[in-house]
Design an enzyme around this catalytic site. Structure first.
Site, PDB file in Angstrom:
ATOM      1  CG  ASP A 181      -2.071  -0.995   1.085  1.00 15.70           C
ATOM      2  OD1 ASP A 181      -2.257  -1.501  -0.031  1.00 15.70           O
ATOM      3  OD2 ASP A 181      -2.753  -1.276   2.078  1.00 15.70           O
ATOM      4  CG  ASP A 239     -16.086  26.899 -38.036  1.00 13.46           C
ATOM      5  OD1 ASP A 239     -16.619  26.449 -39.064  1.00 13.46           O
ATOM      6  OD2 ASP A 239     -15.276  26.262 -37.362  1.00 13.46           O
ATOM      7  N   GLY A 257     -17.294  22.679 -38.638  1.00 13.96           N
ATOM      8  CA  GLY A 257     -18.275  22.708 -39.712  1.00 13.96           C
ATOM      9  C   GLY A 257     -17.727  22.615 -41.113  1.00 13.96           C
ATOM     10  CG  LEU A 258     -14.989  25.015 -44.540  1.00 16.26           C
ATOM     11  CD1 LEU A 258     -16.098  25.059 -45.580  1.00 16.26           C
ATOM     12  CD2 LEU A 258     -14.141  26.284 -44.610  1.00 16.26           C
TER      13      LEU A 258
END
Length: 528
Positions: A36, A274, A409-410
């Site tokens: 641990d 855009d 987008g474009l």
């Protein structure tokens, strides 16, 4: 407990480590076996800290279990005090050491150390890491905070930031500047950047800022009861939430100052030409409750996304997330099983995932863009640059972070326009990788025009798509060329779901060849 390759939260003693590591002058003595002792790895590798965490271990081994292990703990406490000279010590047990029931708190109290010793009771088999943060900080505040005179100027404490927190370092800086512009001083930032002597003067502030409820809500409630300090309920992540936070602080204090919004760019950027393509993008959110709640508001109200799924892994906030999900017309996903999250994402078929490091891996497997909004995170989400999430600059950072994984987008219109081009068709790799790019795996390659329907059918029969359900008995479902062509007209982010639904419908109806008519019949069937 269960065996898993990934967990959203560690055991509660990891939360205690995060609190101790964020502070100075505090030492954590952890009763734990050899396995641990991983604090150094967590904080120096993942968070890139330039110093080791203030944690000492008893490090008992299997052979020690046949004798008294209490003396190991006492020796570790004494050695830690003599070596590090802390102002206070917190003591506790790891999940493994809890089983031997040595009572570290009781043992430490009998040692007579000349500094405060704060015992932690962290039930490792019922609670998890965020509870460990919250409970540890609460116990430290309850033990050390004293009544003191209020500051002359209006001041606050910023509570919640810890070690290994998602952008906590930069959030503190941004929020301190925002409050300063309002005319509010910061008395103490805790647990991160504070010492036990700083905790003692928490009562000097006029109010508290609850920056991360997961790690400080219990302490905020205690300070409200003990010192009549109100605390803010709004987490200032996002434009709307930051403005609500400013109004809340003004209401609590009576100050009239407001921060300068000239550097805020998200509203205009998200309204630019855009960015209109972002409108309606389908997103799935998963992470800790605080960041999911804030991100859901940003996604819908400030970016124009459509939230198609949300959930959190910390069950303490399940009620809040379920209430939020109802406002979005959704059912919340409350789970700490990453496989359930992956299944929900696959079914929702979003265009983008907002989640943790695990959701980043899920996104890679499913071919869905992902931005990280919440811990747990890996090393790349502790950047060298200034990158807050809160305040107005945080809103700018969030905008950039979220749109970077997306095809804008474009760019997507151009990809659609040239889809049949010899260089850009679906079977071709990305052009910027030259001829070395791997062929895409999510869709079977389109049959060539010369091969016609027969070649397409043979190819699909020989190598069915990984999206197709396994055929039962002698049933084999194949796509005709015209149906395959029609399928490619469906946007890529729902194409996989449409394909699976069509194939499922075809199997149910006993159809072995999927035509255009079958595709639209399946669409009508599942639209009911």
């Amino acid at each position: 407990m269960k065996l898993t390759v990934w967990t959203y939260e560690g055991p509660p003693h990891v939360g205690a480590m995060r609190v101790a590591t964020g502070m100075t002058g505090l030492h954590y003595v952890l009763h734990a076996p050899q396995g641990d002792t991983y604090a150094d790895l967590l904080f120096t590798m993942i968070e890139r800290r330039d110093h080791r965490p203030p944690v000492s271990y008893t490090t008992f081994q299997a052979r020690d279990l046949g004798s008294d292990t209490a003396h190991l703990f006492k020796d570790s406490c004494r050695d830690a005090y003599e070596r590090f000279k802390p102002e206070a010590i917190i003591v506790g047990a790891s999940c493994t050491a809890e089983l031997i029931q040595d009572d570290p708190g009781g043992l430490a109290e009998t040692m007579g150390l000349p500094i405060p010793v704060i015992a932690l009771e962290l039930p490792s088999y019922q609670r998890k890491e965020n509870f460990g943060c919250d409970e540890t900080f609460f116990q430290i505040v309850r033990a050390l905070a004293k009544p003191v005179e209020k500051t002359a100027r209006v001041s606050c404490n910023i509570l919640g930031p810890t070690g290994l927190g998602f952008r906590h370092r930069d959030d503190v800086e941004e929020l301190t500047g925002l409050l300063s512009e309002m005319g509010v001083d910061v008395n103490v930032v805790a647990p991160m950047r504070s010492s036990p002597s700083d905790i003692a003067r928490l009562g000097a502030a006029h109010f508290n800022v609850m920056l991360y409820p997961e790690t400080c809500e219990a302490a905020c409630r205690h300070l409200e009861r003990a010192f009549q300090q109100p605390y803010t309920k709004t987490v200032p992540i996002g434009v709307g939430a930051t403005r609500d936070f400013i109004a809340e602080v003004q209401g609590l204090t009576g100050v009239t100052g407001a921060p300068d919004e000239n550097r805020l760019r998200l509203p205009w950027w998200s309204a630019s030409v855009d960015s209109t393509y972002l409108t309606g993008k389908r997103v799935f959110l998963f992470g800790d409750a605080t960041h999911v709640k804030a991100s859901a508001r940003i996604a819908r109200d400030e970016m124009g996304f459509e939230v198609v799924g949300l959930g959190c892994y910390n069950r303490e906030f399940a009620r809040d997330i379920r209430k939020l999900a109802k406002e979005f017309g959704l059912e919340a996903l409350i789970t700490d099983d990453y496989l359930e999250v992956e299944k929900a994402i696959e079914e929702a078929a979003p265009e983008m995932i907002l989640g943790t490091q695990m959701e980043r891996h899920i996104g890679k497997r499913l071919g869905i863009p992902c931005a990280v909004i919440s811990a747990p995170v890996h090393v790349q989400d502790f950047p060298a640059r200034y990158s807050p999430q809160v305040g107005f600059e945080g809103a700018n950072v969030i905008f950039d972070t979220w749109i970077h994984p997306l095809v804008m987008g474009l760019e997507e219109h151009l990809l659609a326009m040239f889809r049949e081009d010899f260089e850009f068709h679906d079977a071709a790799g990305p052009s910027h990788h030259g001829g070395h790019a791997p062929k895409p795996m999510h869709d079977a390659p389109a049959a060539s025009a010369a091969a016609g329907a027969e070649a397409s059918m043979a190819e699909e029969t020989a190598a069915p798509s990984q999206d197709a359900p396994a055929a039962t008995g002698g049933d084999v479902t194949v796509w005709l060329a015209d149906a395959e062509k029609e399928l490619k007209k469906i946007p890529f982010f729902v194409r996989g779901k449409a394909k699976r639904n069509t194939e499922k419908y075809a199997l149910e109806q006993g159809v072995t060849e999927i035509s255009v008519d079958t595709l639209y019949e399946a669409k009508a069937h599942y639209a009911r």
